[in-house]
Design a protein around this motif. Structure first.
Motif, short mmCIF file in Angstrom:
data_model
loop_
_atom_site.label_atom_id
_atom_site.label_comp_id
_atom_site.label_asym_id
_atom_site.label_seq_id
_atom_site.Cartn_x
_atom_site.Cartn_y
_atom_site.Cartn_z
N ARG A 12 45.46 34.74 33.53
CA ARG A 12 44.82 35.84 34.23
C ARG A 12 44.25 35.93 34.76
NH1 ARG A 12 41.16 40.86 33.03
NH2 ARG A 12 42.22 42.65 34.90
N PHE A 13 43.06 34.74 34.96
CA PHE A 13 42.12 34.51 36.39
C PHE A 13 43.17 34.04 38.26
CE2 PHE A 13 39.27 31.46 38.58
CZ PHE A 13 38.67 32.14 39.26
N LEU A 14 43.83 33.43 37.42
CA LEU A 14 44.44 32.14 38.18
C LEU A 14 45.48 33.54 38.62
CD1 LEU A 14 45.09 28.84 36.59
CD2 LEU A 14 43.45 29.11 38.62
N GLU A 15 46.37 34.30 38.29
CA GLU A 15 47.47 35.63 38.90
C GLU A 15 46.60 36.82 39.74
OE1 GLU A 15 48.77 37.15 34.57
OE2 GLU A 15 50.60 35.38 35.02
N ASP A 16 45.62 36.63 39.49
CA ASP A 16 44.65 37.51 40.08
C ASP A 16 44.47 36.95 41.12
OD1 ASP A 16 45.02 39.73 38.15
OD2 ASP A 16 43.30 39.54 36.69
N ARG A 17 43.46 35.67 41.24
CA ARG A 17 43.26 34.84 42.15
C ARG A 17 44.60 35.13 43.04
NH1 ARG A 17 39.06 30.03 42.57
NH2 ARG A 17 39.65 29.03 44.29
N PHE A 18 45.07 34.02 42.65
CA PHE A 18 46.30 34.34 43.49
C PHE A 18 46.64 35.26 44.06
CE2 PHE A 18 51.85 34.31 44.07
CZ PHE A 18 51.30 33.22 45.32
N ALA A 19 47.29 36.67 43.65
CA ALA A 19 47.80 37.89 43.88
C ALA A 19 47.20 38.81 45.42
CB ALA A 19 47.43 39.00 43.35
N CYS A 20 44.98 38.05 44.16
CA CYS A 20 44.39 38.93 45.88
C CYS A 20 44.64 37.70 46.75
CB CYS A 20 43.45 38.23 45.26
SG CYS A 20 41.57 38.91 46.52
N ALA A 21 44.12 36.45 47.38
CA ALA A 21 45.09 35.88 48.41
C ALA A 21 45.56 36.06 49.36
CB ALA A 21 44.95 34.17 48.32
N GLN A 22 46.96 36.30 48.15
CA GLN A 22 48.50 36.58 49.45
C GLN A 22 48.33 38.26 49.84
OE1 GLN A 22 51.34 36.66 45.45
NE2 GLN A 22 52.97 35.25 47.04
N ALA A 23 47.57 39.45 48.51
CA ALA A 23 46.86 40.28 49.54
C ALA A 23 46.59 40.55 50.48
CB ALA A 23 46.33 41.28 48.68
N CYS A 24 45.65 39.30 51.17
CA CYS A 24 44.61 39.14 51.89
C CYS A 24 45.02 38.64 52.84
CB CYS A 24 43.85 37.82 51.84
SG CYS A 24 42.06 38.45 50.83
N THR A 25 46.42 37.73 52.82
CA THR A 25 47.03 37.26 53.63
C THR A 25 48.33 38.06 54.64
OG1 THR A 25 47.48 35.43 52.24
CG2 THR A 25 49.25 36.09 54.20
N GLY A 26 48.69 39.09 53.16
CA GLY A 26 49.43 40.18 54.15
C GLY A 26 48.76 40.76 55.19
#
Length: 124
Positions: A12-26
């Protein structure tokens, strides 16, 4: 970093971290596009929109780079950067709300703030 006690918590930590990074990029991309559409000569409210968009793009980019690093880093630094990103995204969304034609950018900023909030819950 606080010890993650289960494999599920780590995932969950890694998934949320990746989702946050993707949202930041967008969000960074949307803000840069907003700036490029505003042209070189801006005045009044458009200048505020432009400066908020540039700040938001820079903060989101820095947050994404921090989240993308391989090591887990210092939790307090990661929390601080993510909170800063969340706040800048919410401020930018409010500024975009007052600008006709910037609804998509406002929505993207809010989505990034939501992803930051979700990631922060995995740090607590």
């Amino acid at each position: 970093m606080t010890a993650l006690t289960t494999q599920q918590e780590l995932v969950r930590f890694l998934e949320d971290r990746f989702a946050c990074a993707q949202a930041c990029t967008g969000c960074a991309r949307a803000c840069v596009l907003r700036v490029s559409r505003s042209g070189p000569d801006v005045t009044g409210h458009e200048a505020l929109v432009r400066s908020k968009a540039l700040l938001c793009a820079e903060v989101c980019d820095a947050t994404c780079r921090m989240l993308a690093e391989q090591n887990l880093q210092d939790e307090s630094a990661l929390r601080l950067q993510t909170k800063w990103c969340l706040l800048v995204c919410l401020e930018s969304a409010q500024v975009f709300d007052a600008r006709p034609g910037a609804e998509a950018e406002a929505a993207t900023c809010r989505e990034c703030a939501r992803a930051c909030t979700e990631f922060l819950t995995t740090l607590n």
